[in-house]
Design a protein around this motif. Structure first.
Motif, mmCIF file in Angstrom:
data_model
loop_
_atom_site.group_PDB
_atom_site.id
_atom_site.type_symbol
_atom_site.label_atom_id
_atom_site.label_comp_id
_atom_site.label_asym_id
_atom_site.label_seq_id
_atom_site.Cartn_x
_atom_site.Cartn_y
_atom_site.Cartn_z
ATOM 1 N N GLN A 271 11.274 3.218 -8.416
ATOM 2 C CA GLN A 271 11.888 2.519 -9.545
ATOM 3 C C GLN A 271 13.250 1.957 -9.180
ATOM 4 N N THR A 272 14.036 2.692 -8.418
ATOM 5 C CA THR A 272 15.345 2.180 -7.978
ATOM 6 C C THR A 272 15.145 0.940 -7.110
ATOM 7 N N GLY A 273 14.143 0.953 -6.232
ATOM 8 C CA GLY A 273 13.841 -0.214 -5.413
ATOM 9 C C GLY A 273 13.469 -1.416 -6.264
ATOM 10 N N LEU A 274 12.640 -1.193 -7.271
ATOM 11 C CA LEU A 274 12.253 -2.284 -8.172
ATOM 12 C C LEU A 274 13.455 -2.816 -8.940
ATOM 13 N N ASN A 275 14.317 -1.906 -9.385
ATOM 14 C CA ASN A 275 15.529 -2.327 -10.095
ATOM 15 C C ASN A 275 16.428 -3.160 -9.190
ATOM 16 N N ASP B 203 0.848 -1.176 0.000
ATOM 17 C CA ASP B 203 0.000 0.000 0.000
ATOM 18 C C ASP B 203 0.892 1.238 0.000
ATOM 19 N N MET B 204 0.285 2.386 0.213
ATOM 20 C CA MET B 204 1.035 3.636 0.187
ATOM 21 C C MET B 204 2.184 3.628 1.196
ATOM 22 N N ASN B 205 1.943 3.124 2.394
ATOM 23 C CA ASN B 205 2.995 3.103 3.416
ATOM 24 C C ASN B 205 4.143 2.185 3.023
ATOM 25 N N THR B 206 3.821 1.030 2.469
ATOM 26 C CA THR B 206 4.870 0.103 2.035
ATOM 27 C C THR B 206 5.719 0.744 0.952
ATOM 28 N N LEU B 207 5.052 1.322 -0.033
ATOM 29 C CA LEU B 207 5.782 1.964 -1.130
ATOM 30 C C LEU B 207 6.592 3.161 -0.639
ATOM 31 N N ALA B 208 6.060 3.888 0.333
ATOM 32 C CA ALA B 208 6.797 5.026 0.900
ATOM 33 C C ALA B 208 8.063 4.563 1.617
ATOM 34 N N GLU B 209 7.979 3.442 2.340
ATOM 35 C CA GLU B 209 9.169 2.885 3.012
ATOM 36 C C GLU B 209 10.236 2.527 1.980
ATOM 37 N N ILE B 210 9.807 1.889 0.906
ATOM 38 C CA ILE B 210 10.749 1.505 -0.155
ATOM 39 C C ILE B 210 11.357 2.751 -0.784
ATOM 40 N N GLU B 211 10.524 3.743 -1.024
ATOM 41 C CA GLU B 211 11.003 5.001 -1.598
ATOM 42 C C GLU B 211 11.990 5.691 -0.654
ATOM 43 N N ASP B 212 11.700 5.705 0.642
ATOM 44 C CA ASP B 212 12.599 6.324 1.622
ATOM 45 C C ASP B 212 13.968 5.648 1.627
ATOM 46 N N ILE B 213 13.979 4.348 1.473
ATOM 47 C CA ILE B 213 15.234 3.606 1.523
ATOM 48 C C ILE B 213 16.044 3.779 0.242
ATOM 49 N N TYR B 214 15.371 3.662 -0.910
ATOM 50 C CA TYR B 214 16.079 3.679 -2.193
ATOM 51 C C TYR B 214 16.107 5.039 -2.887
ATOM 52 N N GLY B 215 15.335 5.991 -2.410
ATOM 53 C CA GLY B 215 15.285 7.293 -3.059
ATOM 54 C C GLY B 215 14.103 7.429 -4.000
ATOM 55 N N ASP B 216 13.723 6.331 -4.640
ATOM 56 C CA ASP B 216 12.512 6.302 -5.456
ATOM 57 C C ASP B 216 12.094 4.849 -5.666
ATOM 58 N N PHE C 43 15.426 -4.975 -6.705
ATOM 59 C CA PHE C 43 14.765 -6.261 -6.501
ATOM 60 C C PHE C 43 15.063 -7.201 -7.659
ATOM 61 N N GLU C 44 15.200 -6.641 -8.858
ATOM 62 C CA GLU C 44 15.519 -7.453 -10.028
ATOM 63 C C GLU C 44 16.997 -7.802 -10.103
ATOM 64 N N SER C 45 17.869 -6.854 -9.771
ATOM 65 C CA SER C 45 19.302 -7.085 -9.946
ATOM 66 C C SER C 45 19.996 -7.676 -8.720
ATOM 67 N N LYS C 46 19.499 -7.375 -7.535
ATOM 68 C CA LYS C 46 20.079 -7.882 -6.291
ATOM 69 C C LYS C 46 18.944 -8.375 -5.398
ATOM 70 N N PRO C 47 18.297 -9.465 -5.815
ATOM 71 C CA PRO C 47 17.068 -9.876 -5.114
ATOM 72 C C PRO C 47 17.244 -10.225 -3.642
ATOM 73 N N ILE C 48 18.385 -10.738 -3.235
ATOM 74 C CA ILE C 48 18.553 -11.128 -1.837
ATOM 75 C C ILE C 48 18.582 -9.892 -0.936
ATOM 76 N N GLY C 49 19.391 -8.915 -1.282
ATOM 77 C CA GLY C 49 19.467 -7.689 -0.479
ATOM 78 C C GLY C 49 18.164 -6.915 -0.505
ATOM 79 N N ALA C 50 17.571 -6.806 -1.681
ATOM 80 C CA ALA C 50 16.311 -6.076 -1.799
ATOM 81 C C ALA C 50 15.171 -6.834 -1.124
ATOM 82 N N LEU C 51 15.229 -8.142 -1.131
ATOM 83 C CA LEU C 51 14.184 -8.948 -0.499
ATOM 84 C C LEU C 51 14.034 -8.559 0.967
ATOM 85 N N ARG C 52 15.142 -8.437 1.634
ATOM 86 C CA ARG C 52 15.144 -8.031 3.037
ATOM 87 C C ARG C 52 14.454 -6.685 3.225
#
Length: 114
Positions: free
Chosen positions: A40-44, A25-38, A46-55
């Motif tokens: 799309q970077t979080g999604l990238n 939801d919005m809060n989940t996406l906001a947490e991801i955005e806060d960590i990665y800056g945006d 998750f695709e390129s470094k799935p273990i680290g992003a999975l956490r």
């Protein structure tokens, strides 16, 4: 990417401490955005470094039910023998929650300055 393009998506994830019903939801996406800056970077990541992003994604999903959780705590909950299942669950939820590339490109064509 606009909010109207996003969809709330509920998923169940089996972790070491049991099954968690989580929501992208919005809060989940906001947490991801806060960590990665945006997002799309979080999604990238998750695709390129799935273990680290999975956490990070598990952390963002669990934060709603436990505000004191850390990224390290979230990593400790991921069963090593079920990493593929957890990645698959999150990938499927992201596919349903996020707009397709066609929708994004269509919006960009309609509003090139956004």
């Amino acid at each position: 990417m606009k909010g109207k393009e996003l969809k709330t998506k509920k998923i169940e994830i089996e972790l070491i401490d049991g099954v968690h019903e989580c929501v992208f939801d919005m809060n989940t996406l906001a947490e991801i955005e806060d960590i990665y800056g945006d997002i799309q970077t979080g999604l990238n990541q998750f695709e390129s470094k799935p273990i680290g992003a999975l956490r990070t994604f598990i952390y963002a999903l669990l934060k709603k039910e436990n505000e004191k959780i850390t990224i390290s705590d979230a990593g400790s909950l991921i069963p090593l023998d079920k990493i593929e299942d957890v990645v698959k669950s999150i990938s499927e939820a992201l596919t349903e929650a996020m707009p397709s590339n066609e929708v994004i490109e269509e919006e960009e064509e309609k509003n090139p300055n956004v």
